[in-house]
Design an enzyme around this catalytic site. Structure first.
Site, PDB file in Angstrom:
ATOM      1  N   HIS A 242       0.787  -1.247   0.000  1.00 59.29           N
ATOM      2  CA  HIS A 242       0.000   0.000   0.000  1.00 59.29           C
ATOM      3  C   HIS A 242       0.826   1.309   0.000  1.00 59.29           C
ATOM      4  O   HIS A 242       0.667   2.153  -0.876  1.00 59.29           O
ATOM      5  CB  HIS A 242      -0.909   0.036   1.227  1.00 59.29           C
ATOM      6  CG  HIS A 242      -1.777  -1.160   1.382  1.00 59.29           C
ATOM      7  ND1 HIS A 242      -2.898  -1.360   0.628  1.00 59.29           N
ATOM      8  CD2 HIS A 242      -1.692  -2.236   2.202  1.00 59.29           C
ATOM      9  CE1 HIS A 242      -3.476  -2.490   0.979  1.00 59.29           C
ATOM     10  NE2 HIS A 242      -2.766  -3.048   1.930  1.00 59.29           N
TER      11      HIS A 242
HETATM   12  C1  BDR Z   1      -2.123   0.498   5.784  1.00 59.36           C
HETATM   13  O1  BDR Z   1      -2.098  -0.175   7.044  1.00 59.36           O
HETATM   14  C2  BDR Z   1      -0.808  -0.634   7.318  1.00 59.36           C
HETATM   15  O2  BDR Z   1      -0.831  -1.945   7.677  1.00 59.36           O
HETATM   16  C3  BDR Z   1       0.002  -0.453   6.074  1.00 59.36           C
HETATM   17  O3  BDR Z   1       1.333  -0.136   6.412  1.00 59.36           O
HETATM   18  C4  BDR Z   1      -0.681   0.659   5.362  1.00 59.36           C
HETATM   19  O4  BDR Z   1      -0.197   1.907   5.782  1.00 59.36           O
HETATM   20  C5  BDR Z   1      -2.977  -0.290   4.815  1.00 59.36           C
HETATM   21  O5  BDR Z   1      -4.273  -0.404   5.293  1.00 59.36           O
END
Ligand code: BDR
Ligand code: CA
Length: 318
Positions: A242
């Site tokens: 992400h």
């Molecule tokens: C977000 O949540 C975290 O686990 C990841 O690093 C990202 O920023 C995705 O939902």
């Protein structure tokens, strides 16, 4: 070309680590500091991981400031299982270093630095928004002095902690709500609608293994737990990345199609953490407070990611 001065506020976290790595390999970013927040692990874990990732990239000179260990309401959010207890899929210990965090706290640093560099700094918020919200509460001028804020959080159509809530907003919904309402001039929300689409597939991970450098092996290793978790929970054989999309967007804005929107975050109840994205002018007299990332050019993203960090063309794997 002048490098873009940025600060990354994050909870490393495998994908946060990848965002830092991409920024530092791009040659286009002047990373002034990293701030930590609880999220993908407890605050001690994300702080230590942040220091070690900077060291791995040969940038122990970049300061890291320890931030908030709990949300604005003092609750400590559950951490994310996708990256394991150590936040880096069980491989955090493989990059131990002697890099130390700074003594100053992240919120104090953010306020001091942004207020003394008005209009200069692009801030990435790729963990829960707690540090940024606290900085806004502490300084009346902070929000106006930011050049730009790029958030990984939220989504228009989906969630990963509930049917409607994404983790970073779910972990501290009040903070996300306050940040979006702070009047920051240039805010982009890059949410699950697009970040779900840039996950690493198995072929790409194999390329990382074959490149066989300390960095490619590290990236291969820290993306393993995400792959397993995705398979266990969704029967999808891809590993999430992400946060990397925020940095990729700074490097090449044509990677995303963004639309002006009015975005707010639900702070309680069944939809807690949901970002409600109005692109049709229903709210706020039609005035927008952010840009919403609606589409991603997936191929362009993978090309940029692999060429920038590993100098490899993976076009054949799409
Ligand atoms: C977000 O949540 C975290 O686990 C990841 O690093 C990202 O920023 C995705 O939902
Ligand atoms: Ca993150």
């Amino acid at each position: 070309m002048e490098k873009e001065p940025v600060i990354i506020d994050c909870d490393p976290g495998s994908d946060d680590a990848l965002a830092i790595i991409l920024a530092l390999h791009s040659g286009m970013v002047d990373l002034r500091a990293v701030c930590s927040v609880t999220g993908n692990g407890a605050l001690d874990t994300t702080t230590r991981n942040g220091c070690n990732v900077l060291a791995l990239c040969g940038r122990k000179d970049i300061p890291l400031y320890r931030g908030s260990g709990a949300a604005l309401d003092q609750q400590v959010p559950d951490t994310v299982s996708a990256f394991g207890d150590d936040g880096l899929g069980g491989y955090a210990d493989t990059i131990q270093s002697d890099k130390k965090e700074e003594e100053m706290d992240a919120v104090e640093f953010l306020v001091d630095y942004i207020d003394s560099h008005p209009g200069e700094i692009t801030l990435f918020a790729i963990g829960p928004c707690t540090n940024v919200a606290k900085a806004i509460r502490r300084s009346k001028t902070f929000a106006g002095n930011l050049k730009r804020l790029i958030i990984m959080g939220g989504a228009k159509y989906t969630g990963n902690m509930s049917p409607v809530a994404e983790y970073n907003f779910w972990a501290d919904p009040q903070a996300a709500h306050e940040v979006l309402r702070a009047g920051i001039r240039d805010v982009t929300m890059i949410g699950l609608d697009v970040t779900n689409r840039i996950a690493l597939n198995c072929g790409m991970r194999e390329v990382l293994r074959m490149i066989d450098t300390p960095l490619s092996n590290f990236v291969y290793n820290i993306t393993r737990e995400g792959l397993d978790d995705n398979w266990r929970t969704r029967k999808k054989a891809v590993s999430p990345m992400h946060d990397v999309l925020t940095v990729a967007y700074l490097l090449d804005p044509s990677i995303l199609q963004v639309k002006p929107a009015y975005i707010d975050v639900v702070t309680e109840g069944i939809a807690k953490g949901q970002s409600v994205v109005d692109i049709d002018g229903h709210w706020n007299g039609g005035k927008c407070n952010a840009m919403y990332a609606a589409e991603v050019d997936v191929e362009k993203f993978y090309k940029l990611f692999f060429e920038t960090i590993f100098h490899e063309d993976v076009t054949t794997l799409f």
